[in-house]
Design an enzyme around this catalytic site. Structure first.
Site, PDB file in Angstrom:
ATOM      1  N   ASP A 181       0.866  -1.167   0.000  1.00  0.00           N
ATOM      2  CA  ASP A 181       0.000   0.000   0.000  1.00  0.00           C
ATOM      3  C   ASP A 181       0.914   1.231   0.000  1.00  0.00           C
ATOM      4  OD1 ASP A 181      -2.369   1.656   0.462  1.00  0.00           O
ATOM      5  OD2 ASP A 181      -1.642   1.807   2.526  1.00  0.00           O
ATOM      6  N   ASP A 209      -0.087   5.184   1.061  1.00  0.00           N
ATOM      7  CA  ASP A 209      -0.252   6.110   2.187  1.00  0.00           C
ATOM      8  C   ASP A 209      -0.282   5.353   3.511  1.00  0.00           C
ATOM      9  OD1 ASP A 209      -0.827   8.820   0.854  1.00  0.00           O
ATOM     10  OD2 ASP A 209      -2.263   7.500  -0.148  1.00  0.00           O
ATOM     11  N   ASP A 222      -1.458  -0.968   5.977  1.00  0.00           N
ATOM     12  CA  ASP A 222      -1.641  -0.398   7.315  1.00  0.00           C
ATOM     13  C   ASP A 222      -3.094  -0.347   7.759  1.00  0.00           C
ATOM     14  OD1 ASP A 222      -2.150   1.698   5.316  1.00  0.00           O
ATOM     15  OD2 ASP A 222      -2.324   3.040   7.026  1.00  0.00           O
TER      16      ASP A 222
END
EC number: 3.1.3.18
Length: 236
Positions: free
Chosen positions: A14, A16, A176
């Site tokens: 991922d 961000d 995250d």
């Protein structure tokens, strides 16, 4: 008959909150956007409830948070305002998380390929990675508008794997937040969660296959062990 070429092990990140700490620039551009409506700014503490589905949803959520739900026709100019501000200020204060570059170099030296699967618009993801001189690390970079579907839909991840020339049986997803762990689960690949991103719940509650506290832990040995354990779990 010529045997089929062996596809490389693929590590999909991922963006961000996983690869890059983008929070300061996201908050700045988001506040610039909603200021056009006279709304109070949001803070970093709000960000975990806003990010994860791209700029459009982030703006909608921020406006709703400030008691100003949007009509559908009000959203496009706000998205344009956000994109123009965000793209025009890249890379801003965004930077890779500690240990990331060394971890990527370790994996690439071991023959692994890397990719990015993010719900951020592809143009913004590419632009940001270019500005940070990181694009060359990745065999593929897909955004939330790269396909007709986005995380947590498994086809976003499988499409990214195909773009990168990877093998789904030799792929690991790192993220995250809930969308990252869910897309890995939906695609049938193991997941690694990092706790320093923008999840609005503890990543342990998302039931990833592994949690790493720092990128120093991301080694070829860890990846191989995770792939073996995941294959055994699936076979049971």
């Amino acid at each position: 008959m010529t045997p089929a070429p062996v596809r490389p092990t693929l590590i999909v990140f991922d963006l961000d909150g996983t690869l890059l700490d983008t929070h300061a620039d996201l908050v700045e551009s988001l506040n610039h956007t909603i200021a056009a409506l006279g709304l109070e700014p949001v803070s970093y503490d709000d960000l975990t409830h806003l990010v994860g589905q791209g700029a459009r949803v982030m703006i909608e959520r921020a406006c709703r948070l400030r008691g100003h739900p949007l009509e559908s026709d009000a959203l496009p100019p706000l998205v344009e305002r956000f994109v123009a501000h965000y793209a025009g200020n890249m890379p801003g204060r965004t930077e890779p998380y500690p240990g990331l570059i060394a971890a990527m170099d370790r994996l690439k030296s071991a023959g692994y390929h890397l990719a990015v699967c993010t719900n951020k618009m592809e143009s913004l993801a590419l632009g940001l990675l270019d500005k940070l001189d990181l694009t060359y690390h990745f065999a593929a970079i897909s955004g939330g508008d790269s396909f007709e579907y986005r995380k947590p839909d498994a086809r976003h991840l499988t499409g990214t794997i195909d773009r990168a020339g990877g093998d789904i049986a030799r792929t690991v997803m790192i993220g995250d937040s809930v969308n990252d762990i869910a897309v890995a689960r939906n695609a049938g690949v193991p997941s690694i969660a990092v706790p320093f991103g923008y999840s609005d719940v503890p990543v342990s509650s998302l039931d990833p296959d592994k949690i790493i506290m720092h990128y120093d832990e991301l080694t070829p040995e860890l990846v191989e062990r995770l792939l073996r354990e995941f294959a055994t779990k699936v076979a049971v």
